[in-house]
Write a protein that holds these residues in place. Sequence first.
Motif, PDB file in Angstrom:
ATOM      1  N   SER A   1       9.108  13.699  25.531  1.00 46.38           N
ATOM      2  CA  SER A   1       7.989  13.437  24.620  1.00 46.38           C
ATOM      3  C   SER A   1       6.740  13.004  25.375  1.00 46.38           C
ATOM      4  O   SER A   1       5.788  12.535  24.780  1.00 46.38           O
ATOM      5  N   THR A   2       6.744  13.163  26.715  1.00 45.79           N
ATOM      6  CA  THR A   2       5.553  12.905  27.510  1.00 45.79           C
ATOM      7  C   THR A   2       4.934  14.243  27.905  1.00 45.79           C
ATOM      8  O   THR A   2       5.650  15.191  28.232  1.00 45.79           O
ATOM      9  N   PRO A   3       3.610  14.350  27.863  1.00 42.88           N
ATOM     10  CA  PRO A   3       2.955  15.645  28.074  1.00 42.88           C
ATOM     11  C   PRO A   3       3.317  16.328  29.386  1.00 42.88           C
ATOM     12  O   PRO A   3       3.563  17.534  29.417  1.00 42.88           O
ATOM     13  N   LEU A   4       3.349  15.567  30.488  1.00 44.94           N
ATOM     14  CA  LEU A   4       3.606  16.169  31.788  1.00 44.94           C
ATOM     15  C   LEU A   4       4.971  16.837  31.833  1.00 44.94           C
ATOM     16  O   LEU A   4       5.112  18.011  32.183  1.00 44.94           O
ATOM     17  N   PHE A   5       6.016  16.084  31.454  1.00 44.55           N
ATOM     18  CA  PHE A   5       7.365  16.620  31.585  1.00 44.55           C
ATOM     19  C   PHE A   5       7.659  17.673  30.524  1.00 44.55           C
ATOM     20  O   PHE A   5       8.440  18.592  30.759  1.00 44.55           O
ATOM     21  N   LEU A   6       7.054  17.566  29.367  1.00 48.23           N
ATOM     22  CA  LEU A   6       7.244  18.602  28.357  1.00 48.23           C
ATOM     23  C   LEU A   6       6.622  19.917  28.824  1.00 48.23           C
ATOM     24  O   LEU A   6       7.190  20.994  28.621  1.00 48.23           O
ATOM     25  N   THR A   7       5.462  19.838  29.466  1.00 49.20           N
ATOM     26  CA  THR A   7       4.825  21.048  29.989  1.00 49.20           C
ATOM     27  C   THR A   7       5.702  21.708  31.052  1.00 49.20           C
ATOM     28  O   THR A   7       5.888  22.927  31.065  1.00 49.20           O
ATOM     29  N   LEU A   8       6.265  20.886  31.954  1.00 46.44           N
ATOM     30  CA  LEU A   8       7.155  21.439  32.976  1.00 46.44           C
ATOM     31  C   LEU A   8       8.400  22.048  32.342  1.00 46.44           C
ATOM     32  O   LEU A   8       8.922  23.065  32.813  1.00 46.44           O
ATOM     33  N   LEU A   9       8.892  21.443  31.260  1.00 48.25           N
ATOM     34  CA  LEU A   9      10.042  22.004  30.565  1.00 48.25           C
ATOM     35  C   LEU A   9       9.698  23.375  29.982  1.00 48.25           C
ATOM     36  O   LEU A   9      10.518  24.295  29.998  1.00 48.25           O
ATOM     37  N   CYS A  10       8.484  23.513  29.479  1.00 44.12           N
ATOM     38  CA  CYS A  10       8.043  24.819  28.969  1.00 44.12           C
ATOM     39  C   CYS A  10       8.084  25.868  30.080  1.00 44.12           C
ATOM     40  O   CYS A  10       8.512  27.010  29.861  1.00 44.12           O
ATOM     41  N   VAL A  11       7.620  25.483  31.277  1.00 42.28           N
ATOM     42  CA  VAL A  11       7.640  26.414  32.408  1.00 42.28           C
ATOM     43  C   VAL A  11       9.076  26.817  32.736  1.00 42.28           C
ATOM     44  O   VAL A  11       9.378  27.992  32.962  1.00 42.28           O
ATOM     45  N   ARG A  30      20.006  18.945  31.156  1.00 42.32           N
ATOM     46  CA  ARG A  30      20.686  18.083  30.185  1.00 42.32           C
ATOM     47  C   ARG A  30      20.717  16.624  30.617  1.00 42.32           C
ATOM     48  O   ARG A  30      21.379  15.806  29.989  1.00 42.32           O
ATOM     49  N   SER A  31      20.063  16.316  31.712  1.00 42.44           N
ATOM     50  CA  SER A  31      19.951  14.924  32.159  1.00 42.44           C
ATOM     51  C   SER A  31      18.612  14.774  32.865  1.00 42.44           C
ATOM     52  O   SER A  31      17.957  15.765  33.220  1.00 42.44           O
ATOM     53  N   ARG A  32      18.203  13.536  33.105  1.00 41.83           N
ATOM     54  CA  ARG A  32      16.914  13.317  33.759  1.00 41.83           C
ATOM     55  C   ARG A  32      16.942  13.783  35.206  1.00 41.83           C
ATOM     56  O   ARG A  32      15.974  14.362  35.701  1.00 41.83           O
ATOM     57  N   ALA A  33      18.073  13.560  35.899  1.00 45.21           N
ATOM     58  CA  ALA A  33      18.175  14.025  37.286  1.00 45.21           C
ATOM     59  C   ALA A  33      18.076  15.548  37.349  1.00 45.21           C
ATOM     60  O   ALA A  33      17.384  16.110  38.200  1.00 45.21           O
ATOM     61  N   GLU A  34      18.776  16.218  36.440  1.00 47.99           N
ATOM     62  CA  GLU A  34      18.710  17.674  36.396  1.00 47.99           C
ATOM     63  C   GLU A  34      17.303  18.134  36.026  1.00 47.99           C
ATOM     64  O   GLU A  34      16.836  19.186  36.472  1.00 47.99           O
ATOM     65  N   TYR A  35      16.623  17.347  35.224  1.00 49.99           N
ATOM     66  CA  TYR A  35      15.251  17.662  34.819  1.00 49.99           C
ATOM     67  C   TYR A  35      14.335  17.724  36.041  1.00 49.99           C
ATOM     68  O   TYR A  35      13.573  18.685  36.234  1.00 49.99           O
ATOM     69  N   TYR A  36      14.392  16.698  36.880  1.00 51.35           N
ATOM     70  CA  TYR A  36      13.588  16.687  38.100  1.00 51.35           C
ATOM     71  C   TYR A  36      13.968  17.844  39.022  1.00 51.35           C
ATOM     72  O   TYR A  36      13.104  18.452  39.668  1.00 51.35           O
ATOM     73  N   GLU A  37      15.259  18.123  39.098  1.00 48.09           N
ATOM     74  CA  GLU A  37      15.720  19.227  39.949  1.00 48.09           C
ATOM     75  C   GLU A  37      15.091  20.549  39.507  1.00 48.09           C
ATOM     76  O   GLU A  37      14.596  21.326  40.323  1.00 48.09           O
ATOM     77  N   ARG A  38      15.098  20.803  38.192  1.00 53.14           N
ATOM     78  CA  ARG A  38      14.507  22.036  37.661  1.00 53.14           C
ATOM     79  C   ARG A  38      12.993  22.070  37.906  1.00 53.14           C
ATOM     80  O   ARG A  38      12.426  23.109  38.222  1.00 53.14           O
ATOM     81  N   CYS A  39      12.347  20.922  37.749  1.00 53.36           N
ATOM     82  CA  CYS A  39      10.900  20.867  37.977  1.00 53.36           C
ATOM     83  C   CYS A  39      10.566  21.227  39.423  1.00 53.36           C
ATOM     84  O   CYS A  39       9.600  21.966  39.691  1.00 53.36           O
ATOM     85  N   LEU A  40      11.350  20.727  40.362  1.00 51.77           N
ATOM     86  CA  LEU A  40      11.105  21.053  41.770  1.00 51.77           C
ATOM     87  C   LEU A  40      11.354  22.525  42.042  1.00 51.77           C
ATOM     88  O   LEU A  40      10.638  23.150  42.841  1.00 51.77           O
ATOM     89  N   GLU A  41      12.360  23.095  41.395  1.00 52.51           N
ATOM     90  CA  GLU A  41      12.600  24.532  41.549  1.00 52.51           C
ATOM     91  C   GLU A  41      11.382  25.321  41.083  1.00 52.51           C
ATOM     92  O   GLU A  41      10.966  26.289  41.724  1.00 52.51           O
TER      93      GLU A  41
END
Length: 662
Positions: free
Chosen positions: A224-234, A244-255
Motif C-alpha cells: 500500500s506504499t506507492p514505491l513498492f506497489l509500482t515495482l509490483l506492477c513492473v 508472497r513475502s517481503r524478502a521475496e518482494y525485494y528479491e523480485r524488485c532487484l531482478e
Amino acid sequence: MWARVSEPLDFEVDRLFGAIQTPHALILGEPGSGKTTALHKLLHVCAREGAEALGLPEGTVPVPLWMRRFTSARDNRPISAWIQDELDERSGRKLPAELGAALWAHGRLLLLADGLDEVADEGLRARLCGYLWEQVEGTRVRAVVSSRYAGYRRAVKLPAQFTELELRPLSGEMVDRLVRQWFAEAVQVVRTVSEEEAQARGRELIAALHSEVYTTQRLKVMVSTPLFLTLLCVIVHQGRPMPRSRAEYYERCLEVLLLRWGKEQKRRDPPLVIDKALAVLRPLAYALQASGDRDTRLRAELAVMVKKRLRELGLDDRLGMQVVDWLQRDAGVLQEFAPEHLGFAHLGLQEYLAATHIGERDTLLDELTAHLADPWWHEVARLVAGQRVAFVPLMRRVLKVQISQGELLDQLLDEAPEADATPLLERLHAGGTPRELATVLRLLRRFSGDERVREAVAERSGDKDAEVQALAAQILEVRESGGMREGAEVVLVFFEKERTAAEGLAKELRACGVQVFSDAQGRLFNALELNSELEAAEAAPCVVVLSGREGPAWHDAAVSSCVAYFVDAKKAMAWALLPGGVDAAWPAELGEARCFDVRDPGGCDALRGWLATARRGARRMDSGQHFIEQVTGIRILWVPGGRFEMGMKGVEEPVCRVGLCA
C-alpha cells in the motif's frame, strides 16, 4: 496524510501548514511510504508556485537537508554551516561560500529535513532532535522532518512544536486505481506486451491483492506504499510470479532493476549476470549498513570495494568502475545523492541485501544479534528471519542474549516462511527469570496445537510465578484455530496529553509479548479516536484505563464513554496510575476495576500478571467450552441457563432438579 492530534485530520501534504497549529511538523511512515516524496512535493510547490501556495509567508525559501549527514562534530556548529556543507556537496562547490549564512540570515526558510531514522546511532539521533530545536527556536524558520516509525522512539523525541503527522497507506480503492492507471500507461512505453494482455495482468494483480495471499499486516503495508506497489506492477507486467513475502518482494524488485527492465528500455547489456551482481551487492550493502552509512561513499571508494569482491569471485576486477556505473546509471540500484557520492537508491534495498549476506554466515548472525538493541538493525533482522535457513539460528541467538526484545521476536516469527517452535522450546527448557519465561510462553501460544509444545508447557503449569502459571494454563487449555496468533489482549484508554506515558507502558507490555490494541503501525488510539474503533477493540478481553498528570482519566468525556462501553461489554477492567500521576479513586458506578501503580517498578509486572490471568475469565465462552480458574486450578465448564437434572441414578444420588439463571 493525517495529523496525530486530539481530533484526527486528513489533508494533502501541500495543505500541511494550513492544517496544523504548530510551526513545525514531523512526517512518519513505513519504508517506501513516500516520506521523501512528500518533502520533494513541498519543495517543488514552494519553488514553483511560491511559498503562499503552502500557506507560508512570501519569500520563504525551501532548503533541503539530509538528516543522515549529522555527526557529533556538527553538534557544535551552527546549522547555517551545515546548510553550506550540503550546498557545496550537492553543487560541486559551484555556489557561493557564504550562501548558507546568507540564507539563515534571511530567516524565512522552509527547512526540509529528510531521514531522521537514517542516523544509525540512537544516541546521536536523540542529540540531533535537541540540536534541531535549539537552532530553529525563536526564529522564523519552519521545519518539516521525516522519519520511519522505527527510528522515532524512546529518547528520540522532538518537542511539541513539531506536530506528528503520518502518511496514510494507500486505501484499497487507491491501490486499484494506481494499478489500472499504471498498466494503461505502461502499454504506451513498453510495447512488448499487448494492450489486452496488459489489462488482463492488471486485473489479475488487483484480484491477487484482495486475496488471502496478502493477509499479513506487514505485507499489506508494503503493497500500500506507492514505491513498492509500482515495482509490483513492473514485476507482474513482466510476467514474473508475484512475491508472497517481503524478502521475496525485494528479491523480485532487484531482478526487475538488474535484468529485464533495463533491456526493455534498450540500455546497454549488463557487465554481470544477476547472480554475480547480487554476490557483489550483498557484502557492499552489509558494509554500508554496519558503518551506519548509506550515501556518503565516493564513486572511487565503491569501485575499490567492488573490485575486491570481483577478485574474491574469480572475476575480472578491471570491471569494477564499469559495474558501479551500470548499477547507478542503468539498473538504478545505486543513486547519486551528491556529485560523485553514491549509495543505495532505497534503504530497504540495502537492508535486504545486508540481510541475505548475514543469513549465509554464522559469525555475522552473532554480530547482528549483538546490535539488536539498536532499531537501525531491526528491519535487517526481520528480513533475515524471512530466510528459511537463517530463521532457527537467528531465533536461538536472539532468545539467548536479546530476550527482552519481545516485540521484535514476535515479528521474527511473523516473517518466517516456516515458523518453527524448536528455538522457543529450547529456551523454555533452559529456564530463566519469570519475566523471560513469560515472554517465551507468550510466543509459544501460536504453536499451541503442537504436541511438543503442550508437553513442554505442561511442565511449567505448576510454576511458582503466577504469570508463568497462567500463561502455561492458557496454552494447555485451548488449541487456537490453526495455531495462529491471537488478537490484541488489552486496550489502553487514555487522553492525548498522556500519549507519551501510554506509549511507554505499551512498549513495556509488548517487550514481554503482550499484544496491545493499536493500528497497523503499532500506534495507540487515544480515547477520542478509540470511539470510532470500539467494534474492533471489543475483541480484546482486558481494558486498562490510564491516569496520569492530567488527573483522573475518567473525568474526560471521551475516556468515560469508552469505559462505559467496555463495562457494558463485561470486559476485565483495571486502571493504572502513570508516572507523574496523583492518587485517585475509581468511580463506584463503573463497577470493579483493579488498580496498578506503574510509578513503582513492580507495578508493571503486577499488571502483566493480571493480564495473564484476567484474559481467560473475561473472554466470551461458548456452551460446552471449559476454562481453568487460575487461583484454585478448578476446571469450569460453561453451560446455558435453564433447568436440568444434576446427578445420575445409581452413581450420584439423589438426583436433583436444578435451575440456573442465564
